[in-house]
Scaffold this motif. Structure first.
Motif, PDB file in Angstrom:
ATOM      1  N   LEU A  38      -7.241   7.470   2.713  1.00 28.73           N
ATOM      2  CA  LEU A  38      -8.187   7.097   3.767  1.00 28.73           C
ATOM      3  C   LEU A  38      -8.023   5.632   4.151  1.00 28.73           C
ATOM      4  N   GLY A  39      -7.709   4.793   3.178  1.00 26.07           N
ATOM      5  CA  GLY A  39      -7.496   3.374   3.454  1.00 26.07           C
ATOM      6  C   GLY A  39      -6.239   3.091   4.248  1.00 26.07           C
ATOM      7  N   SER A  40      -5.323   4.045   4.282  1.00 23.63           N
ATOM      8  CA  SER A  40      -4.066   3.839   5.006  1.00 23.63           C
ATOM      9  C   SER A  40      -4.223   4.008   6.513  1.00 23.63           C
ATOM     10  N   HIS A  41      -5.224   4.771   6.951  1.00 21.81           N
ATOM     11  CA  HIS A  41      -5.444   5.091   8.365  1.00 21.81           C
ATOM     12  C   HIS A  41      -4.223   5.783   8.981  1.00 21.81           C
ATOM     13  N   HIS A  42      -3.432   6.445   8.146  1.00 20.62           N
ATOM     14  CA  HIS A  42      -2.230   7.159   8.593  1.00 20.62           C
ATOM     15  C   HIS A  42      -2.553   8.644   8.549  1.00 20.62           C
ATOM     16  N   ILE A  96      -3.557  11.143   5.333  1.00 24.73           N
ATOM     17  CA  ILE A  96      -4.940  11.586   5.123  1.00 24.73           C
ATOM     18  C   ILE A  96      -5.016  13.111   5.085  1.00 24.73           C
ATOM     19  N   MET A 127       0.823  -1.192   0.000  1.00 21.35           N
ATOM     20  CA  MET A 127       0.000   0.000   0.000  1.00 21.35           C
ATOM     21  C   MET A 127       0.873   1.264   0.000  1.00 21.35           C
ATOM     22  N   ILE A 168      -8.903   8.817  -1.553  1.00 19.22           N
ATOM     23  CA  ILE A 168      -9.528   7.528  -1.215  1.00 19.22           C
ATOM     24  C   ILE A 168      -8.456   6.523  -0.802  1.00 19.22           C
ATOM     25  N   MET A 169      -7.338   6.498  -1.539  1.00 22.09           N
ATOM     26  CA  MET A 169      -6.230   5.615  -1.162  1.00 22.09           C
ATOM     27  C   MET A 169      -5.705   5.983   0.224  1.00 22.09           C
ATOM     28  N   ARG A 193      -8.955  10.534  -6.040  1.00 24.27           N
ATOM     29  CA  ARG A 193      -8.579   9.112  -6.044  1.00 24.27           C
ATOM     30  C   ARG A 193      -7.460   8.876  -5.026  1.00 24.27           C
TER      31      ARG A 193
END
Length: 153
Positions: free
Chosen positions: A86-90, A94, A1, A83-84, A80
Motif C-alpha cells: 500500500l505504501g508503494s502506490h503501485h 497492491i 522500497m 501494508i508495504m 505485513r
C-alpha cells in the motif's frame, strides 16, 4: 522500497513452498482425531479458533503443529506485505498483495474447516487458495519496477 518489496514477495513464495511441504507431510502422516476441542462445532469461527489452538498446543504430530503455526505466521506476513505494498502506490503491487493475503487467509480458514469437519473438500479449497497465493505473489514479484542504477556525477 522496491528492494524490500522484492524480498518480501520472494519470502512469501519461499514460505508458501515450506507450508506446502508441511501440509503434504501432515496429509500423509498425521491422523487427525475426529473428536477434539473445536470438532463439529455449532458455530464455525469459534470452532476454527478452538481447532487451531488445539492443533498448536495438543496436536497429535509435530507436522500438524508446524503446519498450523507456519500458517498463522504466513497470514501475518501476508498482511505485513500488504501494508508495504500500500505504501508503494503501485497498482499491480497492491492488487497482487491483496489477492495473496486474502488467499492465505482463505487457505487458513479452510485448514481450520478441515480440522472442524474432516471434509476432503476443505483440504481441496485450502490447496486452491495456496495456488492462488503463489500465483499472486509470483505475478507481484514479476511486476515490481526494476531498480534503477545509481547515477554517478
Amino acid at each position: 522500497m522496491w528492494r524490500e518489496l522484492r524480498g518480501a514477495y520472494l519470502g512469501a513464495l519461499i514460505g508458501l513452498v515450506g507450508q506446502f511441504l508441511l501440509g503434504m507431510a501432515t496429509n500423509l502422516f498425521v491422523q487427525v482425531p475426529l473428536d477434539h476441542p473445536g470438532a463439529n462445532p455449532s458455530e464455525y469461527f469459534s470452532g476454527v479458533a478452538q481447532s487451531v489452538i488445539w492443533a498448536i498446543f495438543h496436536g497429535p504430530s509435530v507436522w500438524l503443529v508446524l503446519h498450523a503455526v507456519w500458517g498463522l505466521l504466513l497470514v501475518a506476513f501476508g498482511f505485513r506485505l500488504l501494508i508495504m505494498a500500500l505504501g508503494s502506490h503501485h497498482r499491480p503491487t497492491i492488487i497482487t498483495a491483496v489477492i495473496g493475503a486474502l488467499a492465505m487467509l482463505g487457505a487458513g480458514f479452510n485448514g481450520g474447516s478441515y480440522l472442524n469437519y474432516h471434509q476432503d473438500f476443505s483440504s481441496m479449497i485450502m490447496a486452491s487458495f495456496f495456488a492462488i497465493a503463489v500465483t499472486a505473489y509470483a505475478i507481484g514479484l514479476w511486476s515490481l519496477p526494476q531498480a534503477q542504477p545509481a547515477r554517478s556525477q
